[in-house]
Scaffold this active site. Structure first.
Site, PDB file in Angstrom:
ATOM      1  N   GLU A   1     -50.900 -22.420  12.316  1.00 31.03           N
ATOM      2  CA  GLU A   1     -52.192 -22.133  12.938  1.00 31.03           C
ATOM      3  C   GLU A   1     -52.578 -23.191  13.970  1.00 31.03           C
ATOM      4  OE1 GLU A   1     -53.722 -19.439  12.723  1.00 31.03           O
ATOM      5  OE2 GLU A   1     -53.101 -18.485  10.861  1.00 31.03           O
TER       6      GLU A   1
ATOM      7  N   ASP B   1     -43.886 -11.192  11.051  1.00 33.86           N
ATOM      8  CA  ASP B   1     -44.160 -10.536  12.331  1.00 33.86           C
ATOM      9  C   ASP B   1     -43.791 -11.341  13.578  1.00 33.86           C
ATOM     10  OD1 ASP B   1     -46.157 -12.313  11.622  1.00 33.86           O
ATOM     11  OD2 ASP B   1     -47.823 -11.026  12.193  1.00 33.86           O
TER      12      ASP B   1
ATOM     13  N   GLU C   1     -56.440  -4.079   6.085  1.00 33.22           N
ATOM     14  CA  GLU C   1     -55.286  -4.972   5.957  1.00 33.22           C
ATOM     15  C   GLU C   1     -54.090  -4.251   5.351  1.00 33.22           C
ATOM     16  OE1 GLU C   1     -55.585  -9.067   6.795  1.00 33.22           O
ATOM     17  OE2 GLU C   1     -55.896  -7.291   8.046  1.00 33.22           O
TER      18      GLU C   1
ATOM     19  N   GLU D   1     -54.147  -7.094  17.032  1.00 37.11           N
ATOM     20  CA  GLU D   1     -52.774  -6.608  17.236  1.00 37.11           C
ATOM     21  C   GLU D   1     -52.710  -5.186  17.796  1.00 37.11           C
ATOM     22  OE1 GLU D   1     -52.478 -10.149  14.793  1.00 37.11           O
ATOM     23  OE2 GLU D   1     -53.716  -8.334  14.556  1.00 37.11           O
TER      24      GLU D   1
END
Length: 624
Positions: A122, A262, A355, A376
């Site tokens: 992050e 991902d 989610e 996304e």
């Protein structure tokens, strides 16, 4: 789906997406007129400032905003996270005053010598990426946002931060720990388990930093991490979700394109596009082919055991929604269109994507009812519209704006949705809402009315990081081994030698000077490491550096013609014959040449768009 099939469409689609002047058609959606597209663009701009002003007034300099209570909270490291994450969006919107003010404040006040344990992943994608993107905009007159008083303060901060993250990479596998203390390094009790995405989504930011500072260590450690993960792939060329950074053993063997994996796929392709490193392209092609073979259950994607390919979970998780956008970059449009239609049908059912959505029961997965303002699906919508100009994507964008405005808008910003069925709000706003979600929406509608922004009309072609930060393909970044070799340039010895240190290319001169075979591709070196080594001299050259050869200048290399040999004959046994010219396929180095050789994939049939329907399973490991 075979690798060769993607290779032909790859450069064509990249040329569309990276060129601001190329378009297929100019029609708008049936329900979205040119004037409405302009109004939607302006509405998204207002959305950004509602949230940004709310943060600056009620939360700054804390990390993130609590938009319901109009308070702030430190959620990552306590260094004005939302401001750093928002910098290039301010620049993209042309807000010179606030961009300048923000950059100057960060340069004077931000520091990382603090006793905080932070996520390597992050911190890299949000903070390091935000600093580097803003530095590249603020330091360059060509962007139109040059700050006269700016003197590399953000670059210095980025280098300091990256140095503090480096101890995380000190593992036997080269795969980094998930967390590191910015003052003391890795705690002795730190978990040795990390996610594939966490260890393999660092190459863009660290690679750009290496090329801006001429320090190869950052690029070296992140590439070693990627290679460490890929070396432990299964025989099916699949990777799992979590791995032990000391032993290299997989602790969760679920292979998929969503949670915990991902952006590993994303950065393989984007690292090639930005840096021209063919090793990343090779790994992407191999891993993409495996994903399409074992994970794709048209139009959905499932999670399987990485060793046996046995299906694990019947779930669509929201992080998968980046995949159609990645397929656009890879030139594989048809499945991208179908998958986007399926994913968007979930959005239309609830107003957002939960989610987790169970494909067997067609209901929301228990415990995965939230929508934390994720970008996304919006990102994929923008990229598909940019590639196809299909009006359906403007319609989708309009629906998304309506959902966000009516479902998530709060007094001081935009709220998480804790339950998409009842649109229950939660008092939190992630920094990526300003870095990505509204950015992609604004770009979508600005593109529809005639783009006038840095991405579409700026001086460079840009790659978006996984946090939506703008990383330009400047000569210094994308032509690392070439930029000091042009006539009239001044070269440092470290510049000339750095290519051979960091490229990861075989030392075999036949390999580095010739071509590599990736599926049906013949991809040439540009230029070879041996060329650089032969031109390097100690110290600073006061005069002209050795110039590029004709072939290197124009992206072609003269190679021996290789005769076709039987399958049981190794390439080393083939005898060369007369020379021929092989066209380079590097989109970073040569953007337009050879376009006539590329076969574009046909526009997908709108009849193939699918709504939510029962499908094969997907999985839901925890988010990184």
């Amino acid at each position: 789906m075979g690798t060769s099939k993607q290779s032909f469409g790859f450069l064509f689609l990249v040329s569309i997406l990276l060129s601001g002047n190329f378009f297929i058609c100019r029609s708008l959606a049936d329900g979205v007129t040119a004037e409405e597209a302009r109004q939607l663009r302006d509405e998204v701009r207002e959305m950004f400032y509602h949230a940004f002003d709310g943060y600056m007034e009620h939360a700054f300099p804390l990390d993130e905003l609590r938009p319901l209570s109009c308070e702030g909270e430190d959620s990552l490291g306590g260094y004005a996270l939302t401001l750093v994450d928002s910098l290039d969006t301010l620049a993209l919107l042309g807000d010179r005053e606030r961009f300048t003010t923000s950059v100057e404040w960060i340069g004077k006040n931000l520091q990382f010598d603090i006793n905080k344990t932070v996520s390597v992943f992050e911190t890299t994608i949000r903070v390091l990426g935000g600093l580097l993107s803003a530095h590249l905009i603020a330091s360059d007159y060509a962007t139109g946002m040059k700050i006269p008083s700016y003197d590399n303060q953000l670059l210095n901060l980025a280098e300091d931060l990256a140095q503090r993250l480096l101890p995380a990479f000190d593992t036997p596998t080269g795969i980094p720990f998930g967390s590191v203390n910015l003052l003391h390094g890795v705690d002795e009790h730190e978990s040795k388990i990390t996610s594939t995405a966490g260890g393999g989504t660092l190459t863009l930011e660290f690679g750009v930093l290496s090329r801006l500072t001429n320090d190869p260590i950052f690029e070296q450690v992140t590439k070693k991490a990627v290679l460490g993960i890929w070396a432990r792939r299964s025989k099916l060329n699949l990777v799992g979700a979590h791995i032990n950074v000391f032993t290299g053993e997989w602790t969760q063997k679920d292979a998929g394109i969503g949670t915990s994996i991902d952006s590993f796929y994303e950065y393989l392709l984007k690292a090639y596009l930005l840096f021209g490193d063919e090793e990343y392209l090779y790994i992407f092609q191999e891993s993409y082919q495996a994903a399409m073979h074992y994970l794709f259950n048209d139009p959905w994607y499932v999670e399987v055991n990485m060793d046996s390919a046995a299906i694990v979970w019947p779930l669509f998780n929201s992080l998968q929604a980046f995949w159609p956008g990645l397929q656009v970059l890879a030139g594989d449009i048809d499945p991208a269109v179908r998958t986007h239609a399926a994913f968007f049908s979930v959005w239309k059912r609830y107003g957002f994507t939960p989610e987790g959505f169970n494909l067997a029961t067609l209901t929301i997965q228990q415990g995965q009812k939230s929508y934390p303002l994720r970008p996304e699906l919006i990102e994929s919508t923008y990229l598909l519209y940019k590639a196809t100009r299909d009006p359906r994507y403007l319609d989708a964008g309009r629906d998304m704006v309506a959902s966000l405005q009516y479902g998530t808008r709060c007094p001081c910003g935009y709220c998480h949705i804790s339950d998409v069925e009842f649109h229950k709000k939660e008092d939190h706003m992630e920094s990526f809402f300003l870095a990505e979600t509204v950015k992609y929406l604004w770009l979508l509608f600005d593109l529809a009315v005639g783009p006038d922004n840095l991405v579409e009309n700026g001086p460079y072609k840009y790659i978006f990081s996984t946090e939506g930060h703008l990383l330009p393909a400047t000569p210094q970044i994308s032509l690392k081994r070439e930029h000091c070799s042009y006539f009239g340039a001044y070269c440092k010895d470290s510049d000339s030698k750095q290519g051979s240190e960091t490229s990861g290319v075989s030392a075999d001169p036949q390999e580095t000077n010739g071509s590599k075979f990736y599926g049906s591709w013949v991809h040439t070196g540009f230029p070879s490491d041996s060329f650089l080594e032969s031109t390097s001299v100690p110290g600073l050259i006061k005069g002209l550096c050795p110039g590029l050869t004709h072939g290197q200048k124009y992206g072609i290399t003269y190679l021996p013609l290789v005769d076709t040999a039987p399958e049981d004959v190794s390439p080393t046994q083939k005898e060369p014959s007369q020379p021929t010219v092989v066209q380079s396929h590097s989109v970073v180095v040569v953007s337009d040449q050879g376009a006539h050789l590329i076969q574009s994939k046909p526009n997908s049939d709108h009849k193939n768009a699918q709504e939510v329907s029962p499908g094969r399973p997907e999985s839901d490991p925890p988010k990184i």
